[in-house]
Design a protein around this motif. Structure first.
Motif, PDB file in Angstrom:
ATOM      1  N   ASP A 223     -15.991 112.353 -64.447  1.00 26.99           N
ATOM      2  CA  ASP A 223     -15.082 111.571 -63.279  1.00 26.99           C
ATOM      3  C   ASP A 223     -13.889 112.350 -63.384  1.00 26.99           C
ATOM      4  N   ASP A 224     -13.734 112.998 -63.378  1.00 22.44           N
ATOM      5  CA  ASP A 224     -12.657 114.300 -63.054  1.00 22.44           C
ATOM      6  C   ASP A 224     -12.945 114.885 -61.626  1.00 22.44           C
ATOM      7  N   ALA A 225     -14.452 115.094 -61.214  1.00 21.91           N
ATOM      8  CA  ALA A 225     -15.150 115.655 -59.934  1.00 21.91           C
ATOM      9  C   ALA A 225     -14.465 115.060 -58.869  1.00 21.91           C
ATOM     10  N   LEU A 226     -14.991 113.306 -58.913  1.00 24.95           N
ATOM     11  CA  LEU A 226     -15.137 111.924 -58.686  1.00 24.95           C
ATOM     12  C   LEU A 226     -13.210 111.973 -58.083  1.00 24.95           C
ATOM     13  N   VAL A 227     -12.517 112.315 -58.384  1.00 25.62           N
ATOM     14  CA  VAL A 227     -10.275 112.437 -58.495  1.00 25.62           C
ATOM     15  C   VAL A 227     -10.683 113.580 -57.647  1.00 25.62           C
ATOM     16  N   ASP A 228     -10.816 114.650 -58.357  1.00 27.98           N
ATOM     17  CA  ASP A 228     -10.478 115.627 -57.482  1.00 27.98           C
ATOM     18  C   ASP A 228     -11.438 115.916 -55.945  1.00 27.98           C
ATOM     19  N   CYS A 229     -12.636 115.103 -56.311  1.00 25.44           N
ATOM     20  CA  CYS A 229     -13.146 114.972 -53.806  1.00 25.44           C
ATOM     21  C   CYS A 229     -12.637 114.466 -53.129  1.00 25.44           C
ATOM     22  N   LEU A 230     -12.327 113.048 -53.976  1.00 23.85           N
ATOM     23  CA  LEU A 230     -10.674 112.121 -52.970  1.00 23.85           C
ATOM     24  C   LEU A 230     -10.181 112.619 -52.824  1.00 23.85           C
ATOM     25  N   ASP A 231      -9.276 112.712 -53.309  1.00 25.80           N
ATOM     26  CA  ASP A 231      -7.818 114.322 -53.615  1.00 25.80           C
ATOM     27  C   ASP A 231      -8.478 114.870 -52.319  1.00 25.80           C
ATOM     28  N   THR A 232      -8.915 115.660 -52.521  1.00 26.18           N
ATOM     29  CA  THR A 232      -9.543 117.003 -51.324  1.00 26.18           C
ATOM     30  C   THR A 232      -9.555 116.144 -50.431  1.00 26.18           C
ATOM     31  N   ILE A 233     -10.819 115.028 -49.807  1.00 20.48           N
ATOM     32  CA  ILE A 233     -11.281 114.513 -48.553  1.00 20.48           C
ATOM     33  C   ILE A 233     -10.056 113.331 -48.598  1.00 20.48           C
ATOM     34  N   HIS A 234      -8.905 113.558 -49.191  1.00 25.50           N
ATOM     35  CA  HIS A 234      -7.418 112.520 -48.637  1.00 25.50           C
ATOM     36  C   HIS A 234      -6.770 113.817 -47.991  1.00 25.50           C
ATOM     37  N   GLN A 235      -6.973 114.970 -47.979  1.00 26.38           N
ATOM     38  CA  GLN A 235      -6.283 115.587 -48.122  1.00 26.38           C
ATOM     39  C   GLN A 235      -6.095 116.595 -46.423  1.00 26.38           C
ATOM     40  N   ILE A 236      -7.256 116.213 -46.799  1.00 26.32           N
ATOM     41  CA  ILE A 236      -8.604 116.581 -45.336  1.00 26.32           C
ATOM     42  C   ILE A 236      -7.904 115.433 -43.887  1.00 26.32           C
ATOM     43  N   THR A 237      -8.657 114.155 -44.698  1.00 29.17           N
ATOM     44  CA  THR A 237      -7.743 113.108 -43.566  1.00 29.17           C
ATOM     45  C   THR A 237      -6.923 113.567 -43.249  1.00 29.17           C
ATOM     46  N   GLN A 238      -5.840 114.045 -43.415  1.00 30.14           N
ATOM     47  CA  GLN A 238      -4.457 113.905 -43.050  1.00 30.14           C
ATOM     48  C   GLN A 238      -3.905 114.704 -42.070  1.00 30.14           C
ATOM     49  N   THR A 239      -5.121 116.445 -42.285  1.00 24.72           N
ATOM     50  CA  THR A 239      -5.302 117.054 -41.442  1.00 24.72           C
ATOM     51  C   THR A 239      -5.783 116.301 -40.388  1.00 24.72           C
ATOM     52  N   LEU A 240      -6.744 116.059 -40.578  1.00 23.66           N
ATOM     53  CA  LEU A 240      -7.518 115.123 -39.159  1.00 23.66           C
ATOM     54  C   LEU A 240      -6.520 114.397 -38.323  1.00 23.66           C
ATOM     55  N   THR A 241      -5.726 113.751 -39.197  1.00 27.04           N
ATOM     56  CA  THR A 241      -5.376 112.728 -38.380  1.00 27.04           C
ATOM     57  C   THR A 241      -3.919 113.664 -37.004  1.00 27.04           C
ATOM     58  N   ALA A 242      -3.584 114.318 -38.432  1.00 27.71           N
ATOM     59  CA  ALA A 242      -2.729 115.607 -37.624  1.00 27.71           C
ATOM     60  C   ALA A 242      -3.061 116.454 -36.243  1.00 27.71           C
ATOM     61  N   ALA A 243      -4.490 116.575 -36.616  1.00 28.28           N
ATOM     62  CA  ALA A 243      -5.033 117.055 -35.039  1.00 28.28           C
ATOM     63  C   ALA A 243      -5.195 115.835 -34.345  1.00 28.28           C
ATOM     64  N   GLN A 244      -5.491 114.712 -34.292  1.00 30.34           N
ATOM     65  CA  GLN A 244      -5.862 114.197 -34.061  1.00 30.34           C
ATOM     66  C   GLN A 244      -4.302 113.252 -33.259  1.00 30.34           C
ATOM     67  N   SER A 245      -3.572 113.264 -33.853  1.00 30.51           N
ATOM     68  CA  SER A 245      -1.747 113.211 -33.471  1.00 30.51           C
ATOM     69  C   SER A 245      -1.394 113.865 -32.161  1.00 30.51           C
ATOM     70  N   HIS A 246      -1.811 115.685 -32.566  1.00 26.21           N
ATOM     71  CA  HIS A 246      -1.616 116.559 -31.065  1.00 26.21           C
ATOM     72  C   HIS A 246      -2.925 116.369 -29.843  1.00 26.21           C
ATOM     73  N   LEU A 247      -3.395 115.469 -30.194  1.00 25.37           N
ATOM     74  CA  LEU A 247      -4.482 115.545 -28.959  1.00 25.37           C
ATOM     75  C   LEU A 247      -4.322 113.797 -28.280  1.00 25.37           C
ATOM     76  N   ILE A 248      -2.942 112.973 -28.927  1.00 26.57           N
ATOM     77  CA  ILE A 248      -2.483 111.951 -28.002  1.00 26.57           C
ATOM     78  C   ILE A 248      -1.245 112.592 -27.749  1.00 26.57           C
ATOM     79  N   ARG A 249      -0.674 113.252 -28.599  1.00 27.67           N
ATOM     80  CA  ARG A 249       0.672 113.725 -27.648  1.00 27.67           C
ATOM     81  C   ARG A 249       0.589 114.237 -26.315  1.00 27.67           C
TER      82      ARG A 249
END
Length: 415
Positions: A26-52
């Motif tokens: 259970d704890d590992a599931l939540v940790d993985c979700l948090d990590t992937i969510h954080q990575i997704t936001q970082t990739l969103t920032a990268a996408q934003s730089h490209l779009i700009r």
């Protein structure tokens, strides 16, 4: 950013997507979700730089798209609303390096970043104040989801510059009140199935007045036997308030007479209780409702084409009021101009032969016209007359119809 890096990123993402998650605790599931969510936001920032950068170079326009959101919609196959949000976020993080860094680090997500950008955009132009507000909201993003963060953004000025907040709030309230007053509206739309839809907008004071009038009439029956829903009780209360208003002497005249509701039904049919009635709005009501209205109303003889009332008022008055107005409404049912759908209450009584030219104030010299078509008739291009059957018909100008064939309004007489 190079092709090898992107290829490795895609491979790692695919590996994560293909991995089995059921063995995780259970704890590992939540940790993985948090990590992937954080990575997704970082990739969103990268996408934003490209779009700009794409937006700044004008690539969408160069490729014949009308705008960057439109190009993104077609290129990425997303909705135009999603594309607009991408462009707005790209511009926001480009203008605010601190917000960009927070998105890259995963401290804020894309929705929160958009909320922060919108909140600080509305602040007074003071770089130091805007920076402080941005820092406060980025810090609160770790605790609050976007809706709550948006409310915090509305109050952030009071937190960083309380001396400006009161004046800003007062100005915002004035703008809000002015907008509410300017956009106030009330509409009744007949749906054709016996229902009339009520829509509109009120300002706060107007709504409070309406609530004060309706609330006493909205209470359920005291004996507890109340079949009506709260919405139905409010609808009944609105009708009751208006019914009460029409019984007073305080309302202004409507078409030259006190406010009234006209129900048209042959007297013999009313006596035999077998025929439906027609309201002056064009709506039809059942025989039961006709009899209900007749229980508390004057019975006015109005025989179309007959002499149920004295209609020739002579030369002493030129206004089309009283019995003549009622007869005119029953005959024309609304603006008589071909194709017009304006009801009687929006119409003027027009003298076919002008009163100034000795035209009598009588039914056979009158016609109902809305304000617009009244002006059209007075312009002299169209002419109106009563046909052999006593109904008005209009002769168009030659540029409308070279043969100048008479025309009638079929809208009000379609049933």
């Amino acid at each position: 950013m190079d092709e090898d890096t992107l290829a490795q990123l895609a491979a790692l993402a695919a590996k994560c997507a293909d991995a089995s998650v059921w063995p995780l605790s259970d704890d590992a599931l939540v940790d993985c979700l948090d990590t992937i969510h954080q990575i997704t936001q970082t990739l969103t920032a990268a996408q934003s730089h490209l779009i700009r950068e794409i937006d700044g170079r004008g690539l969408p326009v160069a490729r014949h798209a009308s705008s960057t959101p439109v190009w993104l919609r077609e290129h990425l196959r997303v909705s135009v609303h999603a594309a607009k949000r991408m462009v707005e976020l790209a511009r926001a993080v480009d203008e605010r390096p601190a917000l960009d860094a927070a998105l890259v680090a995963g401290v804020v997500n894309a929705e929160q970043a958009a909320v922060v950008a919108a909140a600080i955009r509305d602040l007074p132009v003071d770089p130091g104040l805007v920076d402080r507000a941005e820092a406060v909201l980025i810090g609160q993003a770790q605790q609050f989801e976007p809706a709550i963060l948006r409310k915090a953004g509305e109050r952030v000025l009071a937190h960083v510059a309380p001396e400006l907040a009161d004046a800003r709030d007062a100005a915002a309230l004035r703008r809000q009140e002015a907008r509410a007053w300017q956009t106030r509206a009330f509409q009744l739309t007949r749906l054709g199935d016996g229902r009339v839809r009520v829509t509109g907008w009120l300002d706060e004071v107007g709504a409070a007045t309406v609530n004060a009038a309706l609330d006493p009439l909205c209470a359920p029956h005291r004996d507890g036997d109340e079949p009506r829903t709260p919405a139905q009780r409010r609808a009944d209360a609105l009708v009751a308030v208006c019914d009460l208003a029409t019984r007073t002497e305080q309302l202004p005249d409507s078409g030259g007479q006190r406010p009234h509701v006209v129900v048209t039904v042959p007297f013999a049919a009313l006596r035999e209780q077998v025929e439906a009635g027609t309201l002056d709005t064009g709506g039809r009501i059942s025989p039961a409702q006709v009899r209900q209205l007749a229980c508390d109303a004057q019975i006015i003889p109005a025989v179309l084409g007959g002499d149920g009332q004295v209609l020739d008022l002579g030369r002493t008055r030129r206004l089309i009021t009283g019995p003549l107005r009622r007869a005119l409404e029953l005959r024309d049912r609304g603006c008589a101009f071909p194709g017009c759908d304006r009801p009687p209450r929006w119409c003027h009584g027009h003298h076919i032969r002008a009163w100034t030219e000795s035209g009598p104030t009588s039914l056979d010299n009158s016609v109902l016209l809305c304000g617009y078509h009244h002006r059209i008739i007075h312009s002299g291009q169209w002419t109106v007359r009563l046909a052999a059957d006593g109904l008005p018909e209009f002769i168009p100008p030659s540029h409308v119809d070279p043969h100048r064939e008479p025309r009638r309004n079929r809208y009000h007489h379609r049933t």
